[in-house]
Design an enzyme around this catalytic site. Structure first.
Site, mmCIF file in Angstrom:
data_model
loop_
_atom_site.group_PDB
_atom_site.id
_atom_site.type_symbol
_atom_site.label_atom_id
_atom_site.label_comp_id
_atom_site.label_asym_id
_atom_site.label_seq_id
_atom_site.Cartn_x
_atom_site.Cartn_y
_atom_site.Cartn_z
ATOM 1 C CG ASN A 13 5.459 13.681 -10.575
ATOM 2 O OD1 ASN A 13 5.201 13.103 -9.392
ATOM 3 N ND2 ASN A 13 6.685 13.862 -11.233
ATOM 4 C CE LYS A 15 7.501 17.312 -9.886
ATOM 5 N NZ LYS A 15 8.544 18.137 -10.686
ATOM 6 C CG HIS A 99 10.731 13.040 -13.200
ATOM 7 N ND1 HIS A 99 11.203 14.244 -12.674
ATOM 8 C CD2 HIS A 99 9.623 13.585 -13.504
ATOM 9 C CE1 HIS A 99 10.761 15.273 -12.476
ATOM 10 N NE2 HIS A 99 9.467 15.064 -13.022
ATOM 11 C CD GLU A 101 11.867 16.778 -9.763
ATOM 12 O OE1 GLU A 101 10.991 15.966 -9.313
ATOM 13 O OE2 GLU A 101 11.463 17.861 -10.116
ATOM 14 C CD GLU A 171 8.262 16.230 -16.812
ATOM 15 O OE1 GLU A 171 7.136 16.786 -16.434
ATOM 16 O OE2 GLU A 171 8.754 15.568 -15.987
ATOM 17 N N GLY A 177 9.132 23.509 -12.421
ATOM 18 C CA GLY A 177 9.110 23.925 -11.250
ATOM 19 C C GLY A 177 9.796 25.512 -11.387
ATOM 20 C CB SER A 218 5.819 25.780 -15.480
ATOM 21 O OG SER A 218 7.219 25.982 -14.679
HETATM 22 P P1 13P Z 1 5.889 21.498 -12.522
HETATM 23 O O1 13P Z 1 4.569 21.106 -13.312
HETATM 24 O O2 13P Z 1 5.927 21.747 -11.184
HETATM 25 O O3 13P Z 1 6.895 22.271 -13.274
HETATM 26 O O4 13P Z 1 6.741 19.833 -12.555
HETATM 27 C C1 13P Z 1 6.614 19.301 -13.720
HETATM 28 C C2 13P Z 1 7.128 17.948 -13.618
HETATM 29 O O5 13P Z 1 8.317 17.525 -13.316
HETATM 30 C C3 13P Z 1 6.066 16.932 -13.791
HETATM 31 O O6 13P Z 1 6.726 15.517 -13.730
#
Ligand code: 13P
Length: 258
Positions: A13, A15, A99, A101, A171, A177, A218
């Site tokens: 992903n 982002k 997701h 976010e 997640e 992150g 992560s």
């Molecule tokens: P990270 O791997 O940067 O923690 O992000 C995970 C994520 O949100 C994947 O969709």
């Protein structure tokens, strides 16, 4: 409830990161490395403007494209939105729905996520429905209740035939992150819970057992080594490490050779 054996799914992903130049370098590197991955299903999630370009760069490669989001409606006056059929039209195979976010920063409710999953299926895309609790919810014992509240509206709108085409992703918000990967025990417990929830809600035990459930939060080349050994984990949704070609290839190899 144990999971049926399928090739692992590793999704990067991206982002809101990338550029034509950076994406080209990353995808060319993955294409060079793919022979070393082994038996694994790999997909990348470029931002909307780059999807068609990435699909073209990945032509004749087994790596697919996943969209990061989609509109909850099929077509019409929804300025700024992107429909499931457009994503299918430009060659996406999967699309993320819900997701954390999107849920946290853009107000995607669980009902809206359900509508997005429905639109994805209608357009022939595989929705990857994401769920996850915050640290505060975990600390007061609300992990399972939170995940159920996030997932039940989606399950309510799906037939058994639909369910066979759905992927789930766990997640935990506190792992995204932050560098804090959930423990093997936490992941195993939640993934078992999610499959049981699907089975109990739909009565479709076999489908629930076969349903791919990913872990995200992560993930890096080091954690991928032990994550790939967890029988409940069908694959991973990788954020930051998916932007580094070497790291992402390493993660793909861990899952392709398990
Ligand atoms: P990270 O791997 O940067 O923690 O992000 C995970 C994520 O949100 C994947 O969709």
């Amino acid at each position: 409830m144990t999971q049926q054996h399928l090739p692992a799914l590793v999704i990067g992903n991206w982002k809101m990161n990338g550029s034509l130049t950076a994406n080209t370098a990353l995808l060319e590197s993955l294409r060079r490395d793919i022979a070393s991955f082994g038996h694994v299903n790999v997909s990348v999630c470029p931002p909307f403007p780059y999807l068609a370009h990435s699909v073209a760069l990945l032509a004749k490669s087994p790596i697919s494209c996943t969209a990061q989001n989609l509109c909850h409606e099929a077509v019409g006056a929804y300025t700024g939105e992107v429909s499931a059929s457009m994503l299918a039209d430009v060659g996406c195979r999967y699309v993320l729905a819900g997701h954390s976010e999107r849920r946290g920063l853009f107000g995607d409710s669980s009902e809206r996520v359900a509508a997005k999953a429905r639109q994805a299926l209608n357009a022939g895309l595989t929705p990857i429905v994401c769920v996850g609790e915050t640290l505060a919810q975990r600390e007061i014992g609300l992990t399972e209740a939170t995940l159920a509240a996030q997932l039940l509206p989606t399950l309510a709108g799906l037939s058994i035939a639909d369910l066979e085409k759905v992927v789930l992703a766990y997640e935990p918000v506190w792992a995204i992150g932050t560098g804090h990967v959930a423990t093997a025990q936490q992941i195993t417990s939640v993934l078992r819970y999610l499959r049981q929830l699907v089975a109990d809600t739909t009565g479709a035990d076999k489908v629930a057992r076969a349903m791919p459930v990913l872990y995200g939060g992560s993930v890096n080349p080091t954690s991928a080594v032990w994550l790939a050994q967890l029988p409940e984990v069908s694959g991973v949704l990788v954020g930051g490490a998916a932007l580094k070609a070497e790291d992402f290839s390493e993660i793909c190899r861990s899952f392709g050779q398990r």
